[in-house]
Design an enzyme around this catalytic site. Structure first.
Site, short mmCIF file in Angstrom:
data_model
loop_
_atom_site.label_atom_id
_atom_site.label_comp_id
_atom_site.label_asym_id
_atom_site.label_seq_id
_atom_site.Cartn_x
_atom_site.Cartn_y
_atom_site.Cartn_z
N ASP A 26 1.89 -7.04 8.63
CA ASP A 26 3.13 -6.78 9.37
C ASP A 26 3.18 -7.56 10.68
O ASP A 26 4.25 -7.74 11.27
CB ASP A 26 3.29 -5.29 9.66
N SER A 43 -3.13 -4.28 2.55
CA SER A 43 -2.91 -3.45 3.75
C SER A 43 -3.72 -2.17 3.70
O SER A 43 -3.23 -1.08 4.00
CB SER A 43 -1.42 -3.14 3.90
N ARG A 71 11.56 -7.07 11.91
CA ARG A 71 10.36 -7.76 12.40
C ARG A 71 10.62 -9.24 12.68
O ARG A 71 9.97 -9.82 13.56
CB ARG A 71 9.19 -7.57 11.43
N SER A 78 0.83 -1.21 0.00
CA SER A 78 0.00 0.00 0.00
C SER A 78 0.86 1.26 0.00
O SER A 78 0.34 2.36 -0.21
CB SER A 78 -0.91 0.00 1.23
N GLN A 79 2.16 1.11 0.23
CA GLN A 79 3.02 2.29 0.34
C GLN A 79 3.11 3.07 -0.96
O GLN A 79 3.31 4.29 -0.94
CB GLN A 79 4.41 1.87 0.81
N LYS A 93 8.80 -7.93 1.48
CA LYS A 93 9.12 -6.91 2.48
C LYS A 93 10.65 -6.79 2.57
O LYS A 93 11.35 -7.01 1.59
CB LYS A 93 8.49 -7.29 3.81
N ARG A 141 9.35 -12.65 4.26
CA ARG A 141 9.03 -12.92 5.67
C ARG A 141 8.34 -14.26 5.85
O ARG A 141 8.52 -14.93 6.87
CB ARG A 141 8.16 -11.79 6.23
#
Length: 293
Positions: A174, A60, A249, A34-35, A201, A205
């Site tokens: 996240d 997101s 994370r 979504s960034q 990411k 992840r």
């Protein structure tokens, strides 16, 4: 606008030269992050003609809602018509703005309470919070933790029970590593679905969680957009070095696992500096309080 890749095409470093941005119509695929949409939305009020952004896919989504709410707080106009976001020109105005605590980072502390039977309260994150990642506490509630979301704070208390769960985490991806890291302590399988975007990411992840759980002796299966984690067998999880892949994370999530598993260490503990330089000190203090309680 002139954009030049100084070394390899499609990679940093870049040099951008512009005399402002005209604006106009844009079609955007935000299905991996979504960034991209957030960046364009923030730019919109500063363009000469404004922006009309047609989104073909979006992940997101709560982060986009945060962006829109903050833009409006600073005087910008934003409207949404189905898959089209419209941002007229007009700029921003200065204001005083209260910044919420980071709900993604809070997930590690909430998870710590759930797995240890302790209690954690995070002030500043309450029922009116903008951040979608506060929804992680609803997952913990489904698993058996007691959760209280008040007006100005959220409390999670472990009950000694952690049930298996199947959960779609597309909107709170996240926190996927946080759930994966505590999944071995559940009484049934934990299946996390619709998280293909976590593969792009700071690292992959989904695969990083799978590989690290296997290092701990936990059975894991994965697919393109899902991961399923089995309850730990007798004698597991076992202590092992967690491979961080340089991802903050991954380290912060498996620190929660380390609350119950002696011998968990990290190949790059310092990578948490990206978002929480003092994480290990704060988490160590939490461990001490939980052990005392």
């Amino acid at each position: 606008m002139d954009l030049r890749h100084e070394e390899q095409e499609g990679h940093h470093p870049l040099t951008v030269r512009a005399a402002g941005v005209r604006g106009g119509d844009v079609t955007l695929d935000a299905g991996q992050s979504s960034q991209y949409l957030t960046a364009l939305l923030l730019l919109g009020p500063l363009t000469r003609e404004g922006l009309r952004i047609t989104v073909t896919d979006l992940v997101s989504a709560p982060y986009v809602e945060i962006t829109i709410a903050m833009m409006r707080a600073f005087g910008a106009q934003v409207s949404r018509e189905g898959d089209v976001f419209v941002v007229p020109p007009g700029g921003y105005r200065a204001t005083t703005y209260a910044v919420e605590p980071d709900a993604s980072t809070a997930s590690y502390f909430f998870a710590a309470a759930a797995v240890t039977g302790g209690e954690v309260t995070v002030p500043g994150l309450g029922a009116g919070a903008l951040q979608g990642d506060l929804g992680f506490v609803d997952v913990l509630r489904r698993m058996g933790a007691q959760v209280s979301v008040g007006a100005v704070a959220t409390t999670v208390r472990g009950t000694g029970e952690l049930r298996g769960v199947t959960v779609n985490m597309r909107d709170i991806s996240d926190t996927m590593p946080t759930l994966a890291a505590i999944a071995p302590f559940a009484s049934g399988p934990v299946r996390i679905e619709d998280v293909a975007n976590t593969r792009v990411k700071e690292c992959d992840r989904l695969e990083a969680c799978a590989q690290n759980l296997r290092r701990l002796g936990v059975a894991v299966t994965t697919g393109p957009d899902w991961i399923e984690i089995q309850p730990a067998a007798e004698g597991a999880p076992v202590g092992a070095q967690i491979k961080s892949y340089g991802d903050h994370r991954i380290v912060m999530s498996f620190a929660v696992t380390g609350l119950l598993v002696p011998g968990v260490s990290f190949d790059d503990p310092g990578c948490v500096r990206k978002t929480f330089p003092g994480f290990h000190e704060e988490f160590g203090a939490l461990r001490a309080r939980l052990e005392t309680a």
